[in-house]
Scaffold this motif. Sequence first.
Motif, PDB file in Angstrom:
ATOM      1  N   VAL A 208      69.680  82.495  -7.797  1.00  0.00           N
ATOM      2  CA  VAL A 208      71.027  81.732  -7.556  1.00  0.00           C
ATOM      3  C   VAL A 208      71.932  83.087  -6.602  1.00  0.00           C
ATOM      4  O   VAL A 208      71.737  84.075  -6.873  1.00  0.00           O
ATOM      5  N   GLU A 209      73.324  82.152  -6.542  1.00  0.00           N
ATOM      6  CA  GLU A 209      73.939  83.144  -5.999  1.00  0.00           C
ATOM      7  C   GLU A 209      75.230  82.700  -7.344  1.00  0.00           C
ATOM      8  O   GLU A 209      76.001  81.248  -7.104  1.00  0.00           O
ATOM      9  N   ILE A 210      76.433  83.576  -7.017  1.00  0.00           N
ATOM     10  CA  ILE A 210      77.725  83.488  -7.860  1.00  0.00           C
ATOM     11  C   ILE A 210      78.988  83.582  -6.773  1.00  0.00           C
ATOM     12  O   ILE A 210      79.192  83.868  -5.934  1.00  0.00           O
ATOM     13  N   VAL A 211      79.729  82.271  -7.519  1.00  0.00           N
ATOM     14  CA  VAL A 211      80.977  81.961  -6.217  1.00  0.00           C
ATOM     15  C   VAL A 211      82.102  81.426  -6.854  1.00  0.00           C
ATOM     16  O   VAL A 211      82.260  80.791  -7.987  1.00  0.00           O
ATOM     17  N   PHE A 212      82.788  82.011  -6.401  1.00  0.00           N
ATOM     18  CA  PHE A 212      84.387  81.770  -6.112  1.00  0.00           C
ATOM     19  C   PHE A 212      85.005  80.958  -5.757  1.00  0.00           C
ATOM     20  O   PHE A 212      85.681  81.496  -4.336  1.00  0.00           O
ATOM     21  N   VAL A 213      85.619  80.101  -5.802  1.00  0.00           N
ATOM     22  CA  VAL A 213      86.431  79.551  -4.638  1.00  0.00           C
ATOM     23  C   VAL A 213      87.574  77.987  -5.319  1.00  0.00           C
ATOM     24  O   VAL A 213      87.970  78.563  -6.888  1.00  0.00           O
TER      25      VAL A 213
ATOM     26  N   ARG B 253      82.327  90.886  -8.991  1.00  0.00           N
ATOM     27  CA  ARG B 253      82.218  91.834 -10.602  1.00  0.00           C
ATOM     28  C   ARG B 253      84.319  92.964 -10.204  1.00  0.00           C
ATOM     29  O   ARG B 253      84.711  92.514 -11.324  1.00  0.00           O
ATOM     30  N   GLU B 254      84.232  92.635  -9.017  1.00  0.00           N
ATOM     31  CA  GLU B 254      85.441  93.378  -8.599  1.00  0.00           C
ATOM     32  C   GLU B 254      86.476  92.253  -8.776  1.00  0.00           C
ATOM     33  O   GLU B 254      87.899  92.464  -9.385  1.00  0.00           O
ATOM     34  N   ALA B 255      86.276  90.781  -8.695  1.00  0.00           N
ATOM     35  CA  ALA B 255      87.584  89.535  -8.650  1.00  0.00           C
ATOM     36  C   ALA B 255      87.518  90.050 -10.397  1.00  0.00           C
ATOM     37  O   ALA B 255      89.082  89.584 -10.355  1.00  0.00           O
ATOM     38  N   ILE B 256      87.035  90.499 -11.210  1.00  0.00           N
ATOM     39  CA  ILE B 256      86.872  89.963 -12.699  1.00  0.00           C
ATOM     40  C   ILE B 256      87.756  91.376 -13.073  1.00  0.00           C
ATOM     41  O   ILE B 256      88.572  91.045 -13.810  1.00  0.00           O
TER      42      ILE B 256
ATOM     43  N   VAL C 106      93.277  88.584  -5.183  1.00  0.00           N
ATOM     44  CA  VAL C 106      91.359  88.160  -5.521  1.00  0.00           C
ATOM     45  C   VAL C 106      91.577  87.008  -3.916  1.00  0.00           C
ATOM     46  O   VAL C 106      92.578  86.136  -4.291  1.00  0.00           O
ATOM     47  N   SER C 107      91.218  87.739  -2.974  1.00  0.00           N
ATOM     48  CA  SER C 107      90.811  86.845  -2.163  1.00  0.00           C
ATOM     49  C   SER C 107      89.414  85.828  -1.845  1.00  0.00           C
ATOM     50  O   SER C 107      88.429  85.861  -2.281  1.00  0.00           O
TER      51      SER C 107
END
Length: 348
Positions: free
Chosen positions: A66-71, A30-33, A19-20
Amino acid sequence: MKTAIIYIDIDDDLSKAGVSTPVIGEAKAREAIEKSSRFLALDSDFNTMVTAFNIYLDMKANGEDVEIVFVAGSQRGGLDSQMALSKQVDEVIRAIKPDQAILVYDSPEDAKAIPVIESRLKIVGIERVIVEQHRGVEETYILLGKYLKRLVTESRYSRLFLGVPGIILFVSSILAIAGLTAYVLPSILLVLGGAMLVRGFGIDDAIERWWENSTIMVIVAILSSISLVLAIINGYLVASTAGPLSIRSASSTLLAILPYLTFSIIILYSGKLLSRALSKDIRIWHDLLKILASILAYFVLTGLLRNLESGAYIIQIQSFYLLLLSSFILIATYFVLSNFEKNRLRSQ
């Protein structure tokens, strides 16, 4: 107000799942999960990621913006992780322009990212995920195996838990073969003390950052250090055979040290000069003058010490004039080049 739900992975476990980061938006989350479920299903990071996503869905269902973010940070840990995460947070802010953030994380290590994000965004909520586990004997062995694997495969842990014991075993074996078993315990204490010192003060991280910023300076620093060690050894050997302390014996010792010491200084300035030359820095002449001054000082001191060693305690007139003339030329050159540099900087 737009709220960013930010999942924090400061040690960048997401990269192991392919996952980038940063991950921005519901579709990419969803794709990252989905990707992570194949590789990190038993990891607390996966549970935390899902928790963050569920918070996002709940708030979205309530009609909030809202917005979901993974860092993520870096697997190197330390400042590298925080700096990498900082860049990703900046990228997220530019992309979605949130007004506030809710942070979701699982480990104390991840909590180091909170001040980084807080300096950029208003934090209105923090959710720490603690995964409940049934710690039976079998689960304990599995968990232990997992952490042992991390000690072996992740460089930030393996350097300490494999590298240091490896050095101890290697040095102990060499000493045992050489019949110097009396030195085994002091050597072990020396290695352990050195490792604690290096890790405790973050010397290894500093050297790594220094290497990344200026490889040339690291190389010349190593050469300079070697030269200093040789100077000390050579000075000790000469002093031990020079007899009682006197002006002659002290002069002989200093003459033995001076070439190595001068080389150590010159190579440091040369490395800096080369770095500036590669970056086309106009201040290159600063280091050039320092090199010339070091060479001049070496020859003057060598002549003086040789006179003292031979019993001539009067400074020769020629040496004095040479020192005076050379100093005048260097000082004049410094002022001329300094004015030239100032004028050029003003013109730019």
